[in-house]
Design a protein around this motif. Sequence first.
Motif, PDB file in Angstrom:
ATOM      1  N   ALA A  43       0.834  -1.206   0.000  1.00  0.00           N
ATOM      2  CA  ALA A  43       0.000   0.000   0.000  1.00  0.00           C
ATOM      3  C   ALA A  43       0.866   1.253   0.000  1.00  0.00           C
ATOM      4  O   ALA A  43       1.887   1.318   0.690  1.00  0.00           O
ATOM      5  CB  ALA A  43      -0.906  -0.005   1.227  1.00  0.00           C
ATOM      6  N   PRO A  44       0.455   2.253  -0.773  1.00  0.00           N
ATOM      7  CA  PRO A  44       1.164   3.535  -0.725  1.00  0.00           C
ATOM      8  C   PRO A  44       0.863   4.251   0.584  1.00  0.00           C
ATOM      9  O   PRO A  44       0.000   3.807   1.349  1.00  0.00           O
ATOM     10  CB  PRO A  44       0.569   4.304  -1.907  1.00  0.00           C
ATOM     11  CG  PRO A  44      -0.809   3.737  -2.058  1.00  0.00           C
ATOM     12  CD  PRO A  44      -0.716   2.281  -1.648  1.00  0.00           C
ATOM     13  N   LEU A  45       1.571   5.351   0.835  1.00  0.00           N
ATOM     14  CA  LEU A  45       1.283   6.122   2.055  1.00  0.00           C
ATOM     15  C   LEU A  45      -0.171   6.599   2.056  1.00  0.00           C
ATOM     16  O   LEU A  45      -0.824   6.607   3.093  1.00  0.00           O
ATOM     17  CB  LEU A  45       2.224   7.324   2.155  1.00  0.00           C
ATOM     18  CG  LEU A  45       3.669   7.017   2.560  1.00  0.00           C
ATOM     19  CD1 LEU A  45       4.511   8.285   2.520  1.00  0.00           C
ATOM     20  CD2 LEU A  45       3.736   6.384   3.960  1.00  0.00           C
ATOM     21  N   ASP A  46      -0.650   7.000   0.904  1.00  0.00           N
ATOM     22  CA  ASP A  46      -2.044   7.438   0.776  1.00  0.00           C
ATOM     23  C   ASP A  46      -2.904   6.239   0.390  1.00  0.00           C
ATOM     24  O   ASP A  46      -2.829   5.747  -0.744  1.00  0.00           O
ATOM     25  CB  ASP A  46      -2.143   8.534  -0.290  1.00  0.00           C
ATOM     26  CG  ASP A  46      -3.578   9.012  -0.498  1.00  0.00           C
ATOM     27  OD1 ASP A  46      -4.524   8.350  -0.012  1.00  0.00           O
ATOM     28  OD2 ASP A  46      -3.761  10.054  -1.164  1.00  0.00           O
ATOM     29  N   VAL A  47      -3.681   5.761   1.331  1.00  0.00           N
ATOM     30  CA  VAL A  47      -4.452   4.530   1.088  1.00  0.00           C
ATOM     31  C   VAL A  47      -5.919   4.822   0.753  1.00  0.00           C
ATOM     32  O   VAL A  47      -6.733   3.896   0.693  1.00  0.00           O
ATOM     33  CB  VAL A  47      -4.385   3.574   2.313  1.00  0.00           C
ATOM     34  CG1 VAL A  47      -2.951   3.113   2.548  1.00  0.00           C
ATOM     35  CG2 VAL A  47      -4.967   4.234   3.570  1.00  0.00           C
ATOM     36  N   THR A  48      -6.243   6.078   0.549  1.00  0.00           N
ATOM     37  CA  THR A  48      -7.658   6.420   0.387  1.00  0.00           C
ATOM     38  C   THR A  48      -8.280   5.863  -0.893  1.00  0.00           C
ATOM     39  O   THR A  48      -9.502   5.744  -0.970  1.00  0.00           O
ATOM     40  CB  THR A  48      -7.870   7.960   0.401  1.00  0.00           C
ATOM     41  OG1 THR A  48      -7.042   8.543  -0.622  1.00  0.00           O
ATOM     42  CG2 THR A  48      -7.502   8.550   1.749  1.00  0.00           C
ATOM     43  N   SER A  49      -7.444   5.513  -1.887  1.00  0.00           N
ATOM     44  CA  SER A  49      -8.038   5.020  -3.133  1.00  0.00           C
ATOM     45  C   SER A  49      -8.192   3.501  -3.147  1.00  0.00           C
ATOM     46  O   SER A  49      -8.795   2.946  -4.061  1.00  0.00           O
ATOM     47  CB  SER A  49      -7.199   5.470  -4.330  1.00  0.00           C
ATOM     48  OG  SER A  49      -5.901   4.922  -4.191  1.00  0.00           O
ATOM     49  N   ILE A  50      -7.662   2.827  -2.160  1.00  0.00           N
ATOM     50  CA  ILE A  50      -7.691   1.353  -2.181  1.00  0.00           C
ATOM     51  C   ILE A  50      -9.110   0.779  -2.087  1.00  0.00           C
ATOM     52  O   ILE A  50      -9.425  -0.185  -2.788  1.00  0.00           O
ATOM     53  CB  ILE A  50      -6.747   0.787  -1.090  1.00  0.00           C
ATOM     54  CG1 ILE A  50      -5.288   1.172  -1.433  1.00  0.00           C
ATOM     55  CG2 ILE A  50      -6.893  -0.736  -0.981  1.00  0.00           C
ATOM     56  CD1 ILE A  50      -4.243   0.682  -0.456  1.00  0.00           C
ATOM     57  N   PRO A  51     -10.001   1.364  -1.269  1.00  0.00           N
ATOM     58  CA  PRO A  51     -11.355   0.792  -1.259  1.00  0.00           C
ATOM     59  C   PRO A  51     -11.972   0.727  -2.649  1.00  0.00           C
ATOM     60  O   PRO A  51     -12.660  -0.241  -2.980  1.00  0.00           O
ATOM     61  CB  PRO A  51     -12.123   1.753  -0.343  1.00  0.00           C
ATOM     62  CG  PRO A  51     -11.078   2.264   0.596  1.00  0.00           C
ATOM     63  CD  PRO A  51      -9.835   2.410  -0.258  1.00  0.00           C
ATOM     64  N   ALA A  52     -11.705   1.740  -3.462  1.00  0.00           N
ATOM     65  CA  ALA A  52     -12.277   1.735  -4.810  1.00  0.00           C
ATOM     66  C   ALA A  52     -11.523   0.792  -5.735  1.00  0.00           C
ATOM     67  O   ALA A  52     -12.104   0.168  -6.630  1.00  0.00           O
ATOM     68  CB  ALA A  52     -12.272   3.150  -5.381  1.00  0.00           C
ATOM     69  N   SER A  53     -10.221   0.664  -5.499  1.00  0.00           N
ATOM     70  CA  SER A  53      -9.415  -0.114  -6.444  1.00  0.00           C
ATOM     71  C   SER A  53      -9.312  -1.593  -6.085  1.00  0.00           C
ATOM     72  O   SER A  53      -8.924  -2.412  -6.913  1.00  0.00           O
ATOM     73  CB  SER A  53      -8.002   0.481  -6.523  1.00  0.00           C
ATOM     74  OG  SER A  53      -7.346   0.326  -5.271  1.00  0.00           O
ATOM     75  N   CYS A  54      -9.672  -1.954  -4.878  1.00  0.00           N
ATOM     76  CA  CYS A  54      -9.400  -3.330  -4.431  1.00  0.00           C
ATOM     77  C   CYS A  54     -10.361  -4.360  -5.020  1.00  0.00           C
ATOM     78  O   CYS A  54     -10.134  -5.561  -4.910  1.00  0.00           O
ATOM     79  CB  CYS A  54      -9.411  -3.412  -2.913  1.00  0.00           C
ATOM     80  SG  CYS A  54     -11.055  -3.175  -2.205  1.00  0.00           S
ATOM     81  N   GLY A  55     -11.447  -3.877  -5.611  1.00  0.00           N
ATOM     82  CA  GLY A  55     -12.346  -4.813  -6.281  1.00  0.00           C
ATOM     83  C   GLY A  55     -13.375  -5.467  -5.379  1.00  0.00           C
ATOM     84  O   GLY A  55     -14.187  -6.272  -5.834  1.00  0.00           O
ATOM     85  N   LEU A  56     -13.387  -5.112  -4.120  1.00  0.00           N
ATOM     86  CA  LEU A  56     -14.338  -5.760  -3.198  1.00  0.00           C
ATOM     87  C   LEU A  56     -15.694  -5.049  -3.141  1.00  0.00           C
ATOM     88  O   LEU A  56     -16.651  -5.584  -2.591  1.00  0.00           O
ATOM     89  CB  LEU A  56     -13.743  -5.823  -1.787  1.00  0.00           C
ATOM     90  CG  LEU A  56     -12.540  -6.771  -1.623  1.00  0.00           C
ATOM     91  CD1 LEU A  56     -11.904  -6.610  -0.250  1.00  0.00           C
ATOM     92  CD2 LEU A  56     -12.967  -8.222  -1.844  1.00  0.00           C
ATOM     93  N   LEU A  57     -15.751  -3.869  -3.700  1.00  0.00           N
ATOM     94  CA  LEU A  57     -17.007  -3.111  -3.652  1.00  0.00           C
ATOM     95  C   LEU A  57     -17.603  -2.975  -5.052  1.00  0.00           C
ATOM     96  O   LEU A  57     -16.874  -2.774  -6.037  1.00  0.00           O
ATOM     97  CB  LEU A  57     -16.738  -1.708  -3.071  1.00  0.00           C
ATOM     98  CG  LEU A  57     -16.229  -1.662  -1.635  1.00  0.00           C
ATOM     99  CD1 LEU A  57     -15.806  -0.245  -1.266  1.00  0.00           C
ATOM    100  CD2 LEU A  57     -17.312  -2.137  -0.673  1.00  0.00           C
ATOM    101  N   THR A  58     -18.916  -3.087  -5.138  1.00  0.00           N
ATOM    102  CA  THR A  58     -19.584  -2.894  -6.419  1.00  0.00           C
ATOM    103  C   THR A  58     -19.642  -1.403  -6.742  1.00  0.00           C
ATOM    104  O   THR A  58     -19.419  -0.545  -5.867  1.00  0.00           O
ATOM    105  CB  THR A  58     -21.030  -3.415  -6.355  1.00  0.00           C
ATOM    106  OG1 THR A  58     -21.760  -2.593  -5.432  1.00  0.00           O
ATOM    107  CG2 THR A  58     -21.083  -4.876  -5.903  1.00  0.00           C
TER     108      THR A  58
END
Lengths: 545, 545
Positions: A43-58
Amino acid sequence: MSVNLVEATGSPVYMEQVHAIKQRRDSQIPASLRLPKEVIDSAPLDVTSIPASCGLLTDKELAITELDATSICQKIAAREITAVETVTAFGKRAIIAHQLVNCLTDIFLDEGISRAKELDEYYEREGKVVGPLHGLPISIKDHVPLKGRWASAGFLATVEVSQDDCLMTSTLRNLGAVFYVKTNQPQSIMHLETNSMYGRTLNPWNTSLTPGGSSGGEGALIAMKGSCIGVGTDIGGSIRGPAANSGIYGMRPSSKTLPMKGYLAFQFGADGVLPSTGPMCRSARDIDLFIRNVLASKPSLIDVSLVPVVWDVPTSFEKKLRVGIMEHDSVVLPHPPILRALAAAKAKLAASGLVEVVNYKPFRHDLGYDIIRELYFEDGGKIVRDLLSQTGERMLPLTEWVISPPYTKDHDATSLRALRTQRDEYRDAYSDYWNQTGCDVVLCPPFPGTANPHDTAKYWSYTAIWNILDYPGIVFPSGARLNPSVDVLESRTHFLSDADKLNEELYHATKMVGAPVSFQLVARRFNDCLLVAAQKVIEDILKAE
Amino acid sequence: MSVNLVEATGSPVYMEQVHAIKQRRDSQIPASLRLPKEVIDSAPLDVTSIPASCGLLTDKELAITELDATSICQKIAAREITAVETVTAFGKRAIIAHQLVNCLTDIFLDEGISRAKELDEYYEREGKVVGPLHGLPISIKDHVPLKGRWASAGFLATVEVSQDDCLMTSTLRNLGAVFYVKTNQPQSIMHLETNSMYGRTLNPWNTSLTPGGSSGGEGALIAMKGSCIGVGTDIGGSIRGPAANSGIYGMRPSSKTLPMKGYLAFQFGADGVLPSTGPMCRSARDIDLFIRNVLASKPSLIDVSLVPVVWDVPTSFEKKLRVGIMEHDSVVLPHPPILRALAAAKAKLAASGLVEVVNYKPFRHDLGYDIIRELYFEDGGKIVRDLLSQTGERMLPLTEWVISPPYTKDHDATSLRALRTQRDEYRDAYSDYWNQTGCDVVLCPPFPGTANPHDTAKYWSYTAIWNILDYPGIVFPSGARLNPSVDVLESRTHFLSDADKLNEELYHATKMVGAPVSFQLVARRFNDCLLVAAQKVIEDILKAE
């Protein structure tokens, strides 16, 4: 996480119990929502985009979690989304967020979905919502009890399953809220950071920084959009600090306006300075939504310690608002990004012609801060040491710092009376001073910098000064983020104080990159409605093209 | 006066200073208003008719002094009487009263007349009044500062000439009030009687009885019609007790609603239980007149400790008022006249069909009283002993009683926290209980008897219980007076408590003849407007033929 960080630890017995509560919490994460190890590790220092990019959310879940609380209430009421869809989306995102920033202490999404289902069915059956917050998921700070859920007053010795809702959560429940997670707070609930037996919470925008505290779990969770609104508490900056660090909205109302009856604490009866509870959220209008509806339920009829304030936010003003701008408190100069954003705001407000802008000089904030530090622990921290020793919990450095002399001592009745007199005289003198300035509100930094590196938040005065005065405050995002190429420290040979020098030494623009830059707006005591109205006027000007 | 009474005394130095302040006060009585020695020496126990019979007042002066504050404001505004005539009438009558009951500490009628003259001239010149209290004479309790006048915090060591008005008196002055006398209070301001270095104040209806305290100078003066309205303070019954004993009206508002900024006190910072200030007067409508106008000046903008309450007294109710009747507090049974009047009121209220009448059982008043007694002197009375020793002032027995163990002790921070927690838990439990009863207001005794013999007022709980709860209370006359032929003690073998037995032993109907019988009406915290409205409803029913 850096090896220099101080972890919550203690005796073998303590470690065993902490292991158990962490395991309980980890077991609440369903396998289907576990982030792959490589996502976490890389994970990068800024993790705010991971929820969108991780593929777990529609896509729909992502869209729902972009909404603020006001929109959610509207869309559920308009049958555009269901309560089940809503809490599912936020719950999933909260669990993802948690794995990145460690913001939760209790996860009970199933319970939230079950309650949401009841609400959806009620709406279907009755053709009306149960209340103005029908289906709204609300996250709750650890020490705020929810029936059947885990809670603590900031020490392992105080961990318990709550037998009942407190007045705030029962009120929200009656208004239609859905609960699904509780959020982390620091040991003693008295750090402006968030490190506890549940571990350390990280700042989503830069995990090498703190999300602030003590409502830091809330701040991080809401910034990660794992919640749109949550309940925090504040006796020295614990709503406003984390709101500032995570770039969200938070309000500390005047004390005794919103109900805290039933909240866990470990210093009941220590009333030299009073805490306050309030919303943390992602829009200014959600502050109004939250307070308006809680007060409409007339909590002062149940919690007799409350002042029955009338919630009537003005929509216009007889004359232009007079806005004081306080760039610094004469003790510690804020870091460059704060000064940059405030200067820009000042210029824009002045240029708008819509408000009157004046410089606001602080009135003896050094003295006020000294007094409130002493008021926090009238017994010199004895009770803290007692609670720690009960379970072999080790005192964290920021706990030790906050209870240490010369700022605290074990008072007797005579010295306490003198201290409280000093407090009252300060309040009187400050009020006279403020009145003389003629300001309606003051715009100022919420902290002497953006989010700081972990374990370094020792200068609370930018928020705590308003606690000793009991002036309500709203923190809101400036829209700016720390930019190393712009936010360069000017070389200084003269410092305002030792604390000023220490604060400057904390500044490393490249390490703090991306930290949100926030503002704090304050008004006189009990001028909460004016404050909410003024914040809107000011934010509208600042956001205008 | 009985030889058994305890006089304020002290070291030779103390006596010398006290002699000087008494001489200062006595020299303020003009020769033309001195009562003949034989009038004083031959005065009956009930001295209330002497101002009219002594020949020192004109018919017009007598007529003016019969008026309440509302009438006076109206008549001055209507030019039926002048401000000079008004203050002259009340001032002369106050001086006569003082010679009979020793109610004044500072007399400055010349100053009052001079101010009244300015007001009359202003009205003549400008054609309008300066404010809603234009020309209204108001008497002021000793510890409430008036610029240039004498004041004290209840000890010789605290006697001073005030450099400034406090916020209350400056507010009243701006509203048009005229000041002319200050009134006696007891040593420490913490007796429910009135005996100080200025001497003992007597009950006008029966000088062998106490006028109550600590605002006993006010109560006696107003009953003698030497004032129509005055300012008192109350932390345990100090407005309500003297109002009851002297058969006048008095209200203790919820704390922090009316300004006390600048009042003298000797325990600043001891905020475990808060005092309140309010009017003492001769009609219920004058309570509303006073509070409405003081609050209209927005004192919370100047005194930041105040809660900005909205003063909006309802004139009708959605449903019938539910009136609880509390005949006794389960600890001490009131004397026969109180029980008689309360029973009659209960019957009349019930028969009217205009309100719902229910029995109100007290909720652990014994516990609440124990807690507040301990809160009064968190240092076990050390500060009292210090102040006395500074001038060699002897501690009066009622002072000693109020600071003595087991009810007080010298606390440390830890035990204070525990005590305050106990207070808060009691408040919460009481509030839950009250809510369960569904009462809007409770009608109860203001004291376990009518005015008691001097030096015996030790059971404060009938008023103090509402102080610990911070529930506002109004005392008003029942219209009855103690009548030995009716108010006969029933023989009892069982007592509710030791205090109950002691209280019964105090009752001697023939010695207490003529004492006014009063009621106390209380409402929940901050329900001050409801209380004022309910008192009117109830008094109207009770007064109806």
